[in-house]
Every structure is written in C-alpha cells, then in structure tokens.
Write a protein that holds these residues in place. Structure first.
Motif, mmCIF file in Angstrom:
data_model
loop_
_atom_site.group_PDB
_atom_site.id
_atom_site.type_symbol
_atom_site.label_atom_id
_atom_site.label_comp_id
_atom_site.label_asym_id
_atom_site.label_seq_id
_atom_site.Cartn_x
_atom_site.Cartn_y
_atom_site.Cartn_z
ATOM 1 N N ASN A 160 0.813 -1.217 0.000
ATOM 2 C CA ASN A 160 0.000 0.000 0.000
ATOM 3 C C ASN A 160 0.849 1.271 0.000
ATOM 4 O OD1 ASN A 160 -2.524 -1.419 0.129
ATOM 5 N ND2 ASN A 160 -2.118 -1.824 2.300
ATOM 6 N N GLY A 161 2.148 1.124 -0.215
ATOM 7 C CA GLY A 161 3.036 2.273 -0.208
ATOM 8 C C GLY A 161 3.007 3.056 -1.511
ATOM 9 N N PRO A 162 3.397 4.332 -1.469
ATOM 10 C CA PRO A 162 3.326 5.191 -2.662
ATOM 11 C C PRO A 162 4.298 4.799 -3.772
ATOM 12 C CG PRO A 162 4.459 6.325 -0.880
ATOM 13 C CD PRO A 162 3.876 5.067 -0.291
ATOM 14 N N ALA A 163 5.335 4.036 -3.451
ATOM 15 C CA ALA A 163 6.299 3.641 -4.486
ATOM 16 C C ALA A 163 6.133 2.186 -4.895
ATOM 17 C CB ALA A 163 7.732 3.875 -3.987
ATOM 18 N N TYR A 164 5.084 1.538 -4.382
ATOM 19 C CA TYR A 164 4.879 0.128 -4.711
ATOM 20 C C TYR A 164 4.605 -0.031 -6.201
ATOM 21 C CZ TYR A 164 2.905 -4.593 -4.672
ATOM 22 O OH TYR A 164 2.652 -5.911 -4.930
ATOM 23 N N SER A 165 5.129 -1.096 -6.759
ATOM 24 C CA SER A 165 4.917 -1.385 -8.174
ATOM 25 C C SER A 165 4.583 -2.856 -8.334
ATOM 26 C CB SER A 165 6.170 -1.037 -8.984
ATOM 27 O OG SER A 165 5.965 -1.275 -10.362
ATOM 28 N N GLU A 166 3.621 -3.134 -9.180
ATOM 29 C CA GLU A 166 3.209 -4.513 -9.427
ATOM 30 C C GLU A 166 4.235 -5.233 -10.301
ATOM 31 O OE1 GLU A 166 0.668 -6.123 -8.255
ATOM 32 O OE2 GLU A 166 -0.778 -4.612 -7.570
ATOM 33 N N ARG A 167 4.263 -6.538 -10.196
ATOM 34 C CA ARG A 167 5.005 -7.369 -11.122
ATOM 35 C C ARG A 167 3.990 -8.212 -11.879
ATOM 36 N NH1 ARG A 167 8.262 -11.824 -7.694
ATOM 37 N NH2 ARG A 167 8.453 -12.716 -9.772
ATOM 38 N N ARG A 168 4.470 -9.007 -12.817
ATOM 39 C CA ARG A 168 3.553 -9.863 -13.578
ATOM 40 C C ARG A 168 2.776 -10.747 -12.618
ATOM 41 N NH1 ARG A 168 3.064 -14.918 -15.842
ATOM 42 N NH2 ARG A 168 4.965 -15.662 -14.825
ATOM 43 N N LYS A 169 1.464 -10.704 -12.747
ATOM 44 C CA LYS A 169 0.620 -11.426 -11.815
ATOM 45 C C LYS A 169 0.633 -12.933 -12.097
ATOM 46 C CE LYS A 169 -2.622 -7.810 -10.449
ATOM 47 N NZ LYS A 169 -2.206 -7.858 -9.047
ATOM 48 N N MET A 170 0.693 -13.699 -11.028
ATOM 49 C CA MET A 170 0.548 -15.146 -11.110
ATOM 50 C C MET A 170 -0.371 -15.580 -9.981
ATOM 51 S SD MET A 170 3.399 -18.222 -11.236
ATOM 52 C CE MET A 170 4.264 -17.667 -9.746
ATOM 53 N N GLU A 171 -1.386 -16.343 -10.317
ATOM 54 C CA GLU A 171 -2.312 -16.824 -9.304
ATOM 55 C C GLU A 171 -1.642 -17.888 -8.443
ATOM 56 O OE1 GLU A 171 -5.426 -15.899 -8.592
ATOM 57 O OE2 GLU A 171 -5.403 -14.322 -10.116
ATOM 58 N N PRO A 172 -2.032 -17.994 -7.174
ATOM 59 C CA PRO A 172 -1.456 -19.032 -6.319
ATOM 60 C C PRO A 172 -1.594 -20.429 -6.901
ATOM 61 C CG PRO A 172 -2.701 -17.474 -5.000
ATOM 62 C CD PRO A 172 -2.947 -17.112 -6.431
ATOM 63 N N SER A 173 -2.737 -20.703 -7.525
ATOM 64 C CA SER A 173 -2.938 -22.032 -8.118
ATOM 65 C C SER A 173 -1.947 -22.286 -9.252
ATOM 66 C CB SER A 173 -4.374 -22.175 -8.636
ATOM 67 O OG SER A 173 -4.671 -21.165 -9.594
ATOM 68 N N GLU A 174 -1.543 -21.225 -9.977
ATOM 69 C CA GLU A 174 -0.535 -21.380 -11.027
ATOM 70 C C GLU A 174 0.804 -21.791 -10.438
ATOM 71 O OE1 GLU A 174 -0.380 -18.403 -14.342
ATOM 72 O OE2 GLU A 174 -1.788 -17.324 -13.051
ATOM 73 N N ALA A 175 1.164 -21.168 -9.329
ATOM 74 C CA ALA A 175 2.434 -21.497 -8.684
ATOM 75 C C ALA A 175 2.422 -22.928 -8.175
ATOM 76 C CB ALA A 175 2.709 -20.532 -7.540
ATOM 77 N N VAL A 176 1.305 -23.327 -7.587
ATOM 78 C CA VAL A 176 1.177 -24.706 -7.101
ATOM 79 C C VAL A 176 1.323 -25.685 -8.269
ATOM 80 C CG1 VAL A 176 -0.445 -26.380 -6.115
ATOM 81 C CG2 VAL A 176 -0.207 -24.113 -5.078
ATOM 82 N N ASN A 177 0.650 -25.397 -9.358
ATOM 83 C CA ASN A 177 0.733 -26.273 -10.536
ATOM 84 C C ASN A 177 2.136 -26.307 -11.117
ATOM 85 O OD1 ASN A 177 -1.965 -27.164 -10.622
ATOM 86 N ND2 ASN A 177 -2.628 -25.289 -11.647
ATOM 87 N N LEU A 178 2.800 -25.149 -11.131
ATOM 88 C CA LEU A 178 4.160 -25.081 -11.659
ATOM 89 C C LEU A 178 5.088 -25.978 -10.842
ATOM 90 C CD1 LEU A 178 6.239 -23.651 -13.569
ATOM 91 C CD2 LEU A 178 6.605 -22.039 -11.713
ATOM 92 N N ILE A 179 4.974 -25.895 -9.538
ATOM 93 C CA ILE A 179 5.840 -26.689 -8.667
ATOM 94 C C ILE A 179 5.583 -28.182 -8.859
ATOM 95 C CG2 ILE A 179 6.290 -27.257 -6.246
ATOM 96 C CD1 ILE A 179 5.740 -24.205 -5.697
ATOM 97 N N THR A 180 4.321 -28.575 -8.923
ATOM 98 C CA THR A 180 4.021 -29.996 -9.093
ATOM 99 C C THR A 180 4.426 -30.491 -10.481
ATOM 100 O OG1 THR A 180 1.733 -29.470 -9.744
ATOM 101 C CG2 THR A 180 2.137 -29.966 -7.426
ATOM 102 N N THR A 181 4.346 -29.612 -11.485
ATOM 103 C CA THR A 181 4.758 -29.991 -12.843
ATOM 104 C C THR A 181 6.213 -30.424 -12.871
ATOM 105 O OG1 THR A 181 3.148 -28.539 -13.917
ATOM 106 C CG2 THR A 181 5.094 -29.140 -15.203
ATOM 107 N N TYR A 182 7.034 -29.778 -12.046
ATOM 108 C CA TYR A 182 8.462 -30.094 -12.027
ATOM 109 C C TYR A 182 8.843 -30.891 -10.775
ATOM 110 C CZ TYR A 182 8.457 -26.879 -15.895
ATOM 111 O OH TYR A 182 8.186 -26.261 -17.106
#
Length: 276
Positions: A160-182
């Motif tokens: 919530n800070g004034p200099a915060y910047s987003e990065r490419r969004k990834m859903e938690p389920s995507e990360a879970v799937n990525l980990i299990t894929t490998y």
C-alpha cells in the motif's frame, strides 16, 4: 536439534552466501534445512557442496514463488523441484526478469517522490543476487530516508506504499501447478499474511497444495494451533521455518528461531520419498 525449511541467501535477497548460510545454520543446531531463494535455485549447488562438511546435515532444495490475489500477495514454497530441468529454469529466469523490472519501477517512483536513491547502489547491495525490494529498502536506509528496513516497507515500498509497483501477476494455483509440474512439493508460506485463508485453501488443495507453514517465525502457540487445525482439516503437512535473510535483514527471527522440530523436516522428506 531443529529443522529450518525457509531460508534465503545472496542468490535472492539474503545477505549470507549459500555456503555461509549452511555453516551458520549448522552452528545454530539445525540438522535439516531448506534453501528457498526467491525465483531461483542457483544457490543449491554451492549449498550442497558445503553440506559435505557436515555428514549429519540434510539440505532440501527449494524455491519461493510470489503470487497475487485481490486480497494481496501469497507466497508458495516449492521443495524437491527438478532443478536441472531447463524448462523450469527458463520459467524462473522469466520471474527474475519481472522482479528486476519491478525494482527499477520502484526506484523511479521513489526518485519522483523526492527520496533519491541510485539504481547502481541498489545493484551493488544486491550483488550477484536477484534484485528485490529488501535491496531497495537497504538503499533507502543507507541514504538516510528511513531508520529501518521495516520502515521502508511500511512507508514506501509495501503493498500500500506510494512507491509500490506490481510485477507480472501469477495466481497461487498457477504457482502450485508449476511446482508440481516439475516434481516439487508446494507449501503455503507464512499463512498469517494470507487474507481469507480458509476460503482460499480448498482451491489450492484441489490444485495440489501439500502443506502449510505452521511453525513460522515467531508465531504464537495459539496461532500455530489454529494453523495446525487447518492442516488437519485439509489434510496438509505442517512445516515451518524462520524466513531468515540474515542479521538485520527484516528477519522475524534468527536461524532456527521458529523452533521447528527436526521431525517436521523429516516428515517433508518422507512425503517426497512417498511421491517418488
């Protein structure tokens, strides 16, 4: 003896090299540890080589991935990934590139706000590691704009800070799937920071989530009991770790300070053996 399954090195935003982290973990009485740098497994080989000096020390290869929801960031830890897989390493390189672009954007915003820091200083602080917000926080501290790393996050570069910047969004389920894929085991990190946790867990479990950090940092016994009950409800493995980045680097507690019993690490190893 204890286990510590959440540690960071200079490969991401920690301040100890992987080998030094291993040595200090051993001195702290840790006998099962996991190196979980952000978006990178590049420190695993160095850490593995160092463990040869300690026959009774077990190193678990890991990584920490950042994801986004409407309620905030959620971090997913991945253990026992196939780190030699070229496709996995290409994905992690993409994530690090996104992290770099985000850091540059934050520095630009800080300068526009009148809190001058040089990009070269941030890179110098990061060294060979992947540039992240803790490095920017350290630059703010060195330039006298804040009095602590925590203040840098709270006032400027937190979500919530004034200099915060987003990065490419990834859903938690995507990360879970990525980990299990490998071939990895996905674990939910620091659940206290997850909003609407109980509502999110069913979807994550359906996508392959295997555990949750119950014994994290300095969580109270009451908090740990609550998260342990959730693990029991959703058939998740309770894990834990300090999230140690180094002395003075925004760590909630010291190496092994989460008081994670050694059997917690052994249980994770057993889960890995059962799945292979």
């Amino acid at each position: 003896m204890t286990s510590d399954l959440h540690l960071h090195s200079t490969v991401s935003d920690g301040i100890l090299k992987p080998a030094d982290l291993v040595a200090q973990a051993y001195e702290a009485g840790i006998r099962i540890l996991a190196l979980t740098d952000h978006d990178s497994t590049d420190g695993i080989n160095e850490a593995t080589e160092k463990t040869q000096e300690y026959p009774d020390l077990i190193l678990i290869p890991g990584v920490e991935l950042s994801t986004d929801t409407n309620d905030g960031e959620i971090h997913i830890l991945g253990y026992f990934l196939d780190i030699k897989n070229k496709d996995l390493q290409a994905k992690l390189e993409e994530f690090r590139s996104d992290r770099l672009g985000r850091a540059q954007s934050i520095v630009e915003k800080l300068n526009q706000l009148g809190f001058s820091i040089e990009w070269d200083l941030v890179k110098e602080i990061a060294g060979d590691g992947s540039v992240g917000r803790p490095h920017i926080a350290e630059a703010l501290l060195q330039n006298g704009h804040v009095e602590s790393i925590k203040e840098a996050f709270d006032k400027f570069i937190g979500r919530n800070g004034p200099a915060y910047s987003e990065r490419r969004k990834m859903e938690p389920s995507e990360a879970v799937n990525l980990i299990t894929t490998y071939s990895g085991i996905p674990i939910l990190a620091h659940p206290r920071e997850v909003n609407n946790l109980e509502n999110l867990l069913p979807d994550l479990v359906d996508n392959g989530l295997k555990g949750m950090e119950v014994y994290y940092g300095l969580y109270s016994e009451e908090e740990r009991l609550g998260y342990l009950n959730l693990c029991n409800k959703f058939d998740l493995l309770p894990t834990g770790g300090s999230d140690y980045h180094g002395p003075g680097r925004a760590a909630e507690c010291d190496l092994g300070g989460s008081n994670t019993a050694e059997h917690i690490g052994s249980d994770l190893i057993q889960m890995h053996h059962d799945s292979t």
